[in-house]
Design a protein around this motif. Structure first.
Motif, PDB file in Angstrom:
ATOM      1  N   ASP A 335      -9.580  -1.782  -3.678  1.00 42.30           N
ATOM      2  CA  ASP A 335     -10.916  -1.530  -4.214  1.00 42.30           C
ATOM      3  C   ASP A 335     -11.269  -0.050  -4.133  1.00 42.30           C
ATOM      4  OD1 ASP A 335     -11.291  -4.287  -4.679  1.00 42.30           O
ATOM      5  OD2 ASP A 335     -11.942  -4.587  -2.610  1.00 42.30           O
ATOM      6  N   ALA A 336     -10.865   0.593  -3.039  1.00 40.86           N
ATOM      7  CA  ALA A 336     -11.126   2.028  -2.885  1.00 40.86           C
ATOM      8  C   ALA A 336     -10.346   2.834  -3.913  1.00 40.86           C
ATOM      9  CB  ALA A 336     -10.759   2.472  -1.471  1.00 40.86           C
ATOM     10  N   VAL A 337      -9.095   2.459  -4.150  1.00 43.10           N
ATOM     11  CA  VAL A 337      -8.274   3.165  -5.142  1.00 43.10           C
ATOM     12  C   VAL A 337      -8.910   3.047  -6.524  1.00 43.10           C
ATOM     13  CG1 VAL A 337      -6.024   3.224  -6.275  1.00 43.10           C
ATOM     14  CG2 VAL A 337      -6.155   2.850  -3.804  1.00 43.10           C
ATOM     15  N   ARG A 338      -9.355   1.851  -6.876  1.00 43.46           N
ATOM     16  CA  ARG A 338      -9.981   1.641  -8.181  1.00 43.46           C
ATOM     17  C   ARG A 338     -11.280   2.432  -8.325  1.00 43.46           C
ATOM     18  NH1 ARG A 338      -9.001  -4.918  -8.284  1.00 43.46           N
ATOM     19  NH2 ARG A 338      -6.862  -4.872  -9.125  1.00 43.46           N
ATOM     20  N   ALA A 339     -11.955   2.670  -7.194  1.00 46.18           N
ATOM     21  CA  ALA A 339     -13.208   3.438  -7.230  1.00 46.18           C
ATOM     22  C   ALA A 339     -12.972   4.942  -7.303  1.00 46.18           C
ATOM     23  CB  ALA A 339     -14.048   3.100  -6.003  1.00 46.18           C
ATOM     24  N   GLY A 340     -11.704   5.359  -7.179  1.00 43.72           N
ATOM     25  CA  GLY A 340     -11.398   6.788  -7.284  1.00 43.72           C
ATOM     26  C   GLY A 340     -11.132   7.471  -5.966  1.00 43.72           C
ATOM     27  N   MET A 341     -10.795   6.691  -4.934  1.00 42.64           N
ATOM     28  CA  MET A 341     -10.509   7.281  -3.626  1.00 42.64           C
ATOM     29  C   MET A 341      -9.016   7.263  -3.327  1.00 42.64           C
ATOM     30  SD  MET A 341     -13.545   6.152  -0.998  1.00 42.64           S
ATOM     31  CE  MET A 341     -13.797   4.441  -1.461  1.00 42.64           C
ATOM     32  N   GLY A 342      -8.544   8.318  -2.664  1.00 43.53           N
ATOM     33  CA  GLY A 342      -7.179   8.386  -2.162  1.00 43.53           C
ATOM     34  C   GLY A 342      -7.209   8.594  -0.665  1.00 43.53           C
ATOM     35  N   TYR A 343      -6.168   8.107   0.042  1.00 43.32           N
ATOM     36  CA  TYR A 343      -6.179   8.146   1.500  1.00 43.32           C
ATOM     37  C   TYR A 343      -4.777   8.417   2.028  1.00 43.32           C
ATOM     38  CZ  TYR A 343      -6.599   6.272   6.292  1.00 43.32           C
ATOM     39  OH  TYR A 343      -6.569   6.091   7.662  1.00 43.32           O
ATOM     40  N   ALA A 344      -4.620   9.482   2.802  1.00 37.84           N
ATOM     41  CA  ALA A 344      -3.365   9.795   3.480  1.00 37.84           C
ATOM     42  C   ALA A 344      -3.584   9.585   4.968  1.00 37.84           C
ATOM     43  CB  ALA A 344      -2.948  11.236   3.205  1.00 37.84           C
ATOM     44  N   PRO A 345      -3.093   8.461   5.541  1.00 39.38           N
ATOM     45  CA  PRO A 345      -3.356   8.147   6.951  1.00 39.38           C
ATOM     46  C   PRO A 345      -2.557   9.020   7.900  1.00 39.38           C
ATOM     47  CG  PRO A 345      -1.898   6.509   6.006  1.00 39.38           C
ATOM     48  CD  PRO A 345      -2.311   7.414   4.873  1.00 39.38           C
ATOM     49  N   GLU A 346      -2.963   9.002   9.169  1.00 44.45           N
ATOM     50  CA  GLU A 346      -2.303   9.813  10.189  1.00 44.45           C
ATOM     51  C   GLU A 346      -0.845   9.411  10.372  1.00 44.45           C
ATOM     52  OE1 GLU A 346      -2.820  10.942  14.949  1.00 44.45           O
ATOM     53  OE2 GLU A 346      -4.133   9.472  14.012  1.00 44.45           O
ATOM     54  N   GLU A 347      -0.581   8.113  10.448  1.00 46.03           N
ATOM     55  CA  GLU A 347       0.791   7.619  10.645  1.00 46.03           C
ATOM     56  C   GLU A 347       1.465   7.449   9.292  1.00 46.03           C
ATOM     57  OE1 GLU A 347       2.290   7.323  13.458  1.00 46.03           O
ATOM     58  OE2 GLU A 347       0.583   7.661  14.786  1.00 46.03           O
ATOM     59  N   ARG A 348       1.924   8.556   8.720  1.00 40.34           N
ATOM     60  CA  ARG A 348       2.453   8.499   7.355  1.00 40.34           C
ATOM     61  C   ARG A 348       3.698   7.628   7.266  1.00 40.34           C
ATOM     62  NH1 ARG A 348       2.858  13.883   8.872  1.00 40.34           N
ATOM     63  NH2 ARG A 348       4.928  14.559   9.540  1.00 40.34           N
ATOM     64  N   VAL A 427     -12.142  11.380  -4.758  1.00 47.75           N
ATOM     65  CA  VAL A 427     -12.282  11.611  -3.322  1.00 47.75           C
ATOM     66  C   VAL A 427     -10.906  11.512  -2.685  1.00 47.75           C
ATOM     67  CG1 VAL A 427     -13.306  10.782  -1.157  1.00 47.75           C
ATOM     68  CG2 VAL A 427     -14.589  10.594  -3.307  1.00 47.75           C
ATOM     69  N   LEU A 428     -10.578  12.451  -1.806  1.00 47.07           N
ATOM     70  CA  LEU A 428      -9.314  12.402  -1.085  1.00 47.07           C
ATOM     71  C   LEU A 428      -9.601  12.514   0.410  1.00 47.07           C
ATOM     72  CD1 LEU A 428      -6.247  12.230  -1.216  1.00 47.07           C
ATOM     73  CD2 LEU A 428      -6.181  14.721  -1.435  1.00 47.07           C
ATOM     74  N   ILE A 429      -9.157  11.514   1.190  1.00 49.56           N
ATOM     75  CA  ILE A 429      -9.350  11.507   2.638  1.00 49.56           C
ATOM     76  C   ILE A 429      -8.009  11.763   3.295  1.00 49.56           C
ATOM     77  CG2 ILE A 429     -10.109  10.148   4.628  1.00 49.56           C
ATOM     78  CD1 ILE A 429     -11.910   8.571   2.725  1.00 49.56           C
ATOM     79  N   LEU A 430      -7.937  12.809   4.111  1.00 48.94           N
ATOM     80  CA  LEU A 430      -6.689  13.226   4.758  1.00 48.94           C
ATOM     81  C   LEU A 430      -6.856  13.139   6.270  1.00 48.94           C
ATOM     82  CD1 LEU A 430      -6.050  16.443   2.614  1.00 48.94           C
ATOM     83  CD2 LEU A 430      -5.135  14.148   2.209  1.00 48.94           C
ATOM     84  N   ASP A 431      -6.111  12.243   6.905  1.00 51.85           N
ATOM     85  CA  ASP A 431      -6.197  12.058   8.349  1.00 51.85           C
ATOM     86  C   ASP A 431      -5.030  12.786   9.008  1.00 51.85           C
ATOM     87  OD1 ASP A 431      -6.653  11.231  10.918  1.00 51.85           O
ATOM     88  OD2 ASP A 431      -6.698   9.079  10.479  1.00 51.85           O
ATOM     89  N   GLU A 432      -5.336  13.848   9.762  1.00 49.84           N
ATOM     90  CA  GLU A 432      -4.335  14.693  10.428  1.00 49.84           C
ATOM     91  C   GLU A 432      -3.224  15.083   9.441  1.00 49.84           C
ATOM     92  OE1 GLU A 432      -4.910  15.888  13.262  1.00 49.84           O
ATOM     93  OE2 GLU A 432      -6.206  14.490  14.336  1.00 49.84           O
ATOM     94  N   PRO A 433      -3.569  15.788   8.373  1.00 51.49           N
ATOM     95  CA  PRO A 433      -2.589  16.053   7.300  1.00 51.49           C
ATOM     96  C   PRO A 433      -1.427  16.941   7.702  1.00 51.49           C
ATOM     97  CG  PRO A 433      -4.584  17.336   6.953  1.00 51.49           C
ATOM     98  CD  PRO A 433      -4.882  16.386   8.078  1.00 51.49           C
ATOM     99  N   THR A 434      -1.551  17.710   8.802  1.00 51.87           N
ATOM    100  CA  THR A 434      -0.448  18.607   9.173  1.00 51.87           C
ATOM    101  C   THR A 434       0.167  18.239  10.517  1.00 51.87           C
ATOM    102  OG1 THR A 434      -1.924  20.215  10.247  1.00 51.87           O
ATOM    103  CG2 THR A 434      -1.490  20.509   7.893  1.00 51.87           C
ATOM    104  N   ARG A 435      -0.074  17.016  10.989  1.00 55.92           N
ATOM    105  CA  ARG A 435       0.510  16.598  12.265  1.00 55.92           C
ATOM    106  C   ARG A 435       2.041  16.603  12.178  1.00 55.92           C
ATOM    107  NH1 ARG A 435       0.667  10.433  14.483  1.00 55.92           N
ATOM    108  NH2 ARG A 435       2.083  10.819  16.218  1.00 55.92           N
TER     109      ARG A 435
END
Length: 516
Positions: A335-348, A427-435
């Motif tokens: 649902d979030a993807v369809r609304a235009g959101m992207g998400y890169a979690p901490e544990e890639r 919208v792009l949400i990046l959780d600890e993107p350079t860990r």
């Protein structure tokens, strides 16, 4: 467990790599590296991903045979054909991803292969538990690890601590740590640093691999820098600085690492309105088009849990999420993807990537609906799109069919970002993107974030590194114990003001307890 002993009745150990070289399929991984690791000192091994650090550690551990050169311990050459040979010599390597047996306890994992027995062959479970409890007290980890917990129930940080305990159950002379703090809390990091200090004082040769410069300058005595498989140089920590080490690592000055341009507009794209979940309560924030908002706070503040709720991965009890002014009904991440959101979690590796699949499969994952025609994926278009974003993000891969698991951490993160760029999110949400990513790859990702913001994407970044927060953010929202404690404009944000808000509730509680 006895404390690790100093070899040679008081002499410190010295490990030495002499002229070590290694190639893989014709690619130079190490080129004539000569480097000392003296006992009684912490030697930090630094370099970008692909510089040769892991290869050198694996040769020292007996995982790889060198094509040329030798490994000496106290002047004597070692025949390291397998990790068992390294263990017999007193060399211990703490891997970044520990190997834990899931169906047995912490105590059994620590003493795997050397379980205590009573008379005869009866397993002495009580004796084992008492021994591990004593080990935990001695090393300062008794509050964060229970000997009876099953391996399958351990957090990433606890698995790391089990591996450390396992390494120190026998006499060690050399111990190497590979990114040991990447999943540890602040208290666990402090306990680990105290332990490393004791090992150094006992004369062990300590090798420490990390991308975190602040950590290195606090802990290490000397820094050895590798680049493109060669040794660039060794510096004493008290005779160098971060700028010189960065130049040695990447061959250029990264003073413009955070080259952010103000690009925020007045258009609010993401609105989080009074959101409450099992982990966060009454959280509100906004992110505008072209704006980078950083979510800061200490471990356990609820930042990742909030991100999970925003993207439909965790249930929202009350409150609302809006994208472009429209409420989003979040029942699942789709649902979030369809609304235009992207998400890169901490544990890639665990949560974002299909590790056994190709770069192409991972990049096109969220745009397959746009690539289909009559239920069939247009493979030529998929390959074209993947190549476009692999080139744009400078993903270092032999080809787009290369398995993601074989890429460096920085390039894996670029693949995650390429996926969302292909989707063109609002919208792009990046959780600890350079860990776990080297300095050079960090700079590339920072520039990419700036490019995305200038293109109008609303970006929410979660980071535990305050220099990163200060360098990237237009605004900083600070959380503590599941709720927002304050918001800072870029001009007002400093490490002191952020930490003050991050610790506000803890300080208040301490004062109240003192009064009582």
């Amino acid at each position: 467990m006895t404390e690790p002993r100093v070899s040679g009745g008081g002499r410190t150990t010295e490990l030495r790599a002499v002229g070590v070289s290694k190639r893989f399929a014709g690619v130079r991984a190490l080129d004539d590296v000569t480097l000392d690791f003296p006992g009684g000192a912490v030697t930090a091994l630094m370099g970008e991903n692909g510089a040769g650090k892991s290869t050198l550690i694996k040769i020292i551990n007996g995982d790889h045979l060198p094509d040329g050169g030798r490994i000496l311990l106290d002047g004597a050459p070692l025949a390291l054909h397998a990790p068992a040979d390294a263990r017999r010599a007193g060399i211990r390597v703490i891997p970044q991803e520990p190997e834990i047996v899931p169906h047995v306890s912490v105590a059994e994992n620590v003493y795997l292969g050397a379980l205590p027995r009573r008379a005869g062959r009866t397993f002495d479970r009580a004796g084992l538990r008492a021994r591990v409890r004593a080990d935990l007290r001695r090393l300062g980890f008794e509050r964060v690890l229970d000997p009876d917990t099953l391996g399958s129930r351990l957090t990433a940080a606890q698995r790391q601590l089990v591996e450390i305990l396992r390494a120190l159950t026998t006499d060690a002379r050399v111990i190497a740590f590979d990114e040991p703090t990447s999943s540890l809390s602040e208290n666990e990091v402090e306990a680990l640093f105290a332990l490393i200090g004791r090992l150094r004082d006992q004369g062990l040769a300590v090798i420490y691999v990390s991308h975190r410069l602040q950590e290195i300058f606090r802990l290490a005595d000397r820094i050895a820098v590798l680049r493109d498989g060669g040794l660039v140089g060794v510096r004493d920590v008290d005779r160098t600085d971060e700028a010189e080490i960065v130049r040695m690592m990447v061959g250029r000055d990264l003073s413009d690492m955070f080259a952010r341009e103000h690009s925020a507009t007045d258009e609010v794209v993401l609105e989080v309105d009074s959101v409450t979940t099992d982990d966060v309560r009454d959280v509100s924030l906004t992110v505008r088009a072209g704006e980078v908002v950083a979510l800061a706070g200490l471990v356990g503040a609820g930042r990742s849990e909030l991100a999970g709720a925003i993207v439909g991965d965790l249930p929202i009890r009350s409150g609302e999420v809006r994208v472009g002014g429209r409420p989003v009904r979040l029942r699942q991440p789709r649902d979030a993807v369809r609304a235009g959101m992207g998400y890169a979690p901490e544990e890639r590796k665990a949560q974002a990537l299909l590790m056994e699949r190709s770069v192409r499969d991972n990049t096109s994952l969220v745009v397959l609906d746009r690539l289909r025609r009559f239920r069939f994926v247009r493979r030529a278009e998929e390959r074209r799109l993947t190549r476009e974003y692999v080139d744009r993000l400078n993903v270092r891969t032999p080809d787009i069919e290369h398995e993601v698991r074989k890429l460096s951490g920085g390039n894996q993160q670029k693949v995650v970002l390429a996926r969302w760029l292909a989707r063109k999110p609002k919208v792009l949400i990046l959780d600890e993107p350079t860990r776990g990513i080297d300095v050079g790859a960090k700079a590339e990702i920072y520039h990419l974030i700036d490019d995305l913001a200038r293109s109008g994407v609303a970006i929410l970044v979660i980071s535990s590194e305050l220099p990163e927060v200060l360098g990237l953010a237009d605004r900083v929202v600070v959380m503590q114990n599941g709720h927002v404690t304050g918001e800072l404009a870029r001009a007002d944000a400093t490490e002191e003001t952020i930490l003050g808000l991050a610790m506000a509730e803890d300080l208040s509680t301490t004062v109240q307890e003192d009064i009582q």
